[in-house]
Write a protein that holds these residues in place. Sequence first.
Motif, mmCIF file in Angstrom:
data_model
loop_
_atom_site.group_PDB
_atom_site.id
_atom_site.type_symbol
_atom_site.label_atom_id
_atom_site.label_comp_id
_atom_site.label_asym_id
_atom_site.label_seq_id
_atom_site.Cartn_x
_atom_site.Cartn_y
_atom_site.Cartn_z
ATOM 1 N N ASN A 195 -11.357 -36.477 69.272
ATOM 2 C CA ASN A 195 -11.672 -35.765 70.504
ATOM 3 C C ASN A 195 -11.578 -34.256 70.301
ATOM 4 O OD1 ASN A 195 -10.648 -34.362 73.112
ATOM 5 N ND2 ASN A 195 -11.489 -36.287 73.892
ATOM 6 N N ARG A 196 -10.500 -33.813 69.682
ATOM 7 C CA ARG A 196 -10.296 -32.377 69.469
ATOM 8 C C ARG A 196 -11.319 -31.789 68.503
ATOM 9 N NH1 ARG A 196 -4.222 -30.131 69.131
ATOM 10 N NH2 ARG A 196 -3.225 -31.247 70.862
ATOM 11 N N THR A 197 -11.641 -32.534 67.463
ATOM 12 C CA THR A 197 -12.608 -32.033 66.486
ATOM 13 C C THR A 197 -13.984 -31.868 67.121
ATOM 14 O OG1 THR A 197 -11.405 -33.101 64.661
ATOM 15 C CG2 THR A 197 -13.682 -32.461 64.246
ATOM 16 N N LEU A 198 -14.403 -32.836 67.926
ATOM 17 C CA LEU A 198 -15.683 -32.723 68.628
ATOM 18 C C LEU A 198 -15.700 -31.494 69.530
ATOM 19 C CD1 LEU A 198 -16.432 -36.421 69.686
ATOM 20 C CD2 LEU A 198 -17.723 -35.046 68.052
ATOM 21 N N ARG A 199 -14.606 -31.286 70.254
ATOM 22 C CA ARG A 199 -14.536 -30.144 71.162
ATOM 23 C C ARG A 199 -14.523 -28.829 70.383
ATOM 24 N NH1 ARG A 199 -9.316 -31.888 74.196
ATOM 25 N NH2 ARG A 199 -9.379 -29.743 74.968
ATOM 26 N N GLY A 200 -13.871 -28.816 69.228
ATOM 27 C CA GLY A 200 -13.864 -27.609 68.402
ATOM 28 C C GLY A 200 -15.251 -27.256 67.909
ATOM 29 N N SER A 253 -18.022 -36.503 82.458
ATOM 30 C CA SER A 253 -17.584 -36.466 81.067
ATOM 31 C C SER A 253 -18.732 -36.838 80.143
ATOM 32 C CB SER A 253 -16.408 -37.424 80.839
ATOM 33 O OG SER A 253 -16.807 -38.758 81.095
ATOM 34 N N PHE A 254 -18.537 -36.494 78.865
ATOM 35 C CA PHE A 254 -19.485 -36.859 77.815
ATOM 36 C C PHE A 254 -18.762 -37.755 76.820
ATOM 37 C CE2 PHE A 254 -20.924 -32.812 79.448
ATOM 38 C CZ PHE A 254 -22.292 -32.975 79.564
ATOM 39 N N ALA A 255 -19.466 -38.746 76.304
ATOM 40 C CA ALA A 255 -18.871 -39.623 75.296
ATOM 41 C C ALA A 255 -19.942 -40.036 74.298
ATOM 42 C CB ALA A 255 -18.267 -40.865 75.946
ATOM 43 N N PRO A 256 -19.567 -40.179 73.013
ATOM 44 C CA PRO A 256 -20.539 -40.652 72.020
ATOM 45 C C PRO A 256 -20.892 -42.107 72.267
ATOM 46 C CG PRO A 256 -18.353 -40.494 71.059
ATOM 47 C CD PRO A 256 -18.259 -39.879 72.419
ATOM 48 N N MET A 257 -22.137 -42.457 72.064
ATOM 49 C CA MET A 257 -22.611 -43.842 72.173
ATOM 50 C C MET A 257 -23.152 -44.241 70.811
ATOM 51 S SD MET A 257 -25.456 -45.567 74.711
ATOM 52 C CE MET A 257 -26.784 -44.597 73.998
ATOM 53 N N LEU A 258 -22.474 -45.169 70.190
ATOM 54 C CA LEU A 258 -22.838 -45.578 68.844
ATOM 55 C C LEU A 258 -22.986 -47.093 68.815
ATOM 56 C CD1 LEU A 258 -20.178 -43.392 67.020
ATOM 57 C CD2 LEU A 258 -22.607 -42.886 67.192
ATOM 58 N N GLY A 259 -24.170 -47.570 68.562
ATOM 59 C CA GLY A 259 -24.409 -49.002 68.519
ATOM 60 C C GLY A 259 -25.306 -49.389 67.366
ATOM 61 N N SER A 311 -15.979 -38.021 63.462
ATOM 62 C CA SER A 311 -15.138 -37.594 64.580
ATOM 63 C C SER A 311 -15.542 -38.318 65.864
ATOM 64 C CB SER A 311 -15.204 -36.077 64.761
ATOM 65 O OG SER A 311 -16.529 -35.641 64.993
ATOM 66 N N MET A 312 -16.847 -38.595 66.020
ATOM 67 C CA MET A 312 -17.300 -39.376 67.166
ATOM 68 C C MET A 312 -16.702 -40.774 67.134
ATOM 69 S SD MET A 312 -21.330 -38.228 67.282
ATOM 70 C CE MET A 312 -21.780 -39.395 68.575
ATOM 71 N N ALA A 313 -16.728 -41.417 65.969
ATOM 72 C CA ALA A 313 -16.163 -42.761 65.849
ATOM 73 C C ALA A 313 -14.661 -42.729 66.092
ATOM 74 C CB ALA A 313 -16.463 -43.331 64.465
ATOM 75 N N ALA A 314 -13.982 -41.716 65.539
ATOM 76 C CA ALA A 314 -12.527 -41.621 65.698
ATOM 77 C C ALA A 314 -12.127 -41.455 67.151
ATOM 78 C CB ALA A 314 -11.998 -40.448 64.871
ATOM 79 N N SER A 315 -12.963 -40.780 67.930
ATOM 80 C CA SER A 315 -12.615 -40.532 69.328
ATOM 81 C C SER A 315 -12.543 -41.814 70.139
ATOM 82 C CB SER A 315 -13.629 -39.565 69.964
ATOM 83 O OG SER A 315 -14.891 -40.178 70.121
ATOM 84 N N PHE A 316 -13.085 -42.911 69.611
ATOM 85 C CA PHE A 316 -13.043 -44.188 70.299
ATOM 86 C C PHE A 316 -11.810 -45.028 69.955
ATOM 87 C CE2 PHE A 316 -17.570 -43.647 71.137
ATOM 88 C CZ PHE A 316 -17.702 -44.277 72.367
#
Length: 268
Positions: A130-135, A249-255, A111-116
Amino acid sequence: MRFQCLPKLRQRHTAACLGLWVSALCSTSVWAQGFSNAVSTAQIRSDYSHFYAKDNLYKLGLAMGAGAATAQFVDEGISQKYQAHWRSSATDDLSKTAKLFGEWKIILPLSMAASFLSQPGDHGLGEWGNRTLRGLAVGGPAVVASQMLTGASRPNDNDPKGAKWKPFDDNNGVSGHAFVGALPFLTLAQMNQDNPGVRYAALAASFAAPLSRLNDNQHYFSQIMLGWYFAHQSASAVNDSRSLPSKSSFAPMLGRDVVGVVYTRTIN
């Protein structure tokens, strides 16, 4: 649910770690998009205001009351009948796949990857992420608190109290797998109110992970239904929230070398 992925890279852990790898791979190509689908603090506040509103707490209270009655009088009978008459090698095979949808270490990174993957205004995969993370963020604390409050055990724990609740004695009264496994599909159903085919298919799929826990004798019926209902109310709270602008805001950081969360704040 056990919060670990390594070092045993096999069976269910293989899928979990694959999810993390896919998330990291996706991030290398979409990082330049910035934080277009970041979860704003205004969104989180709005989600919480809906989920913990008086009328919703009343509904959750009724659900907990129904769960207590089910645990007291019928849970053990349902479990015994299912294991004796309905469980089979075919249901076991289905459960092995369905259970994966309830693994937080798969759903969270995906869900983090999808939000991007989409820009604002695109009501597709990015919005779903985005919605799944918030849920997960809005309903997760309530699930954990309810697990401890009920103090219920698993069917295979051989606990003398059986399915009955004994506050703070254990922590299985609300199935975490059912909550995590139902939420992505219930979110998809909420996003497709005008598409009955997708909506009802997603609703049906939302029961897959919960029922796998009943099949595997890991949770009683009341426990999986409470997990499903918490997911339903979480998805509904997020759906009812408006897309509010926010300075923070908060956002996933994936590297390649890091997985985490970035907090940003706009300074006027």
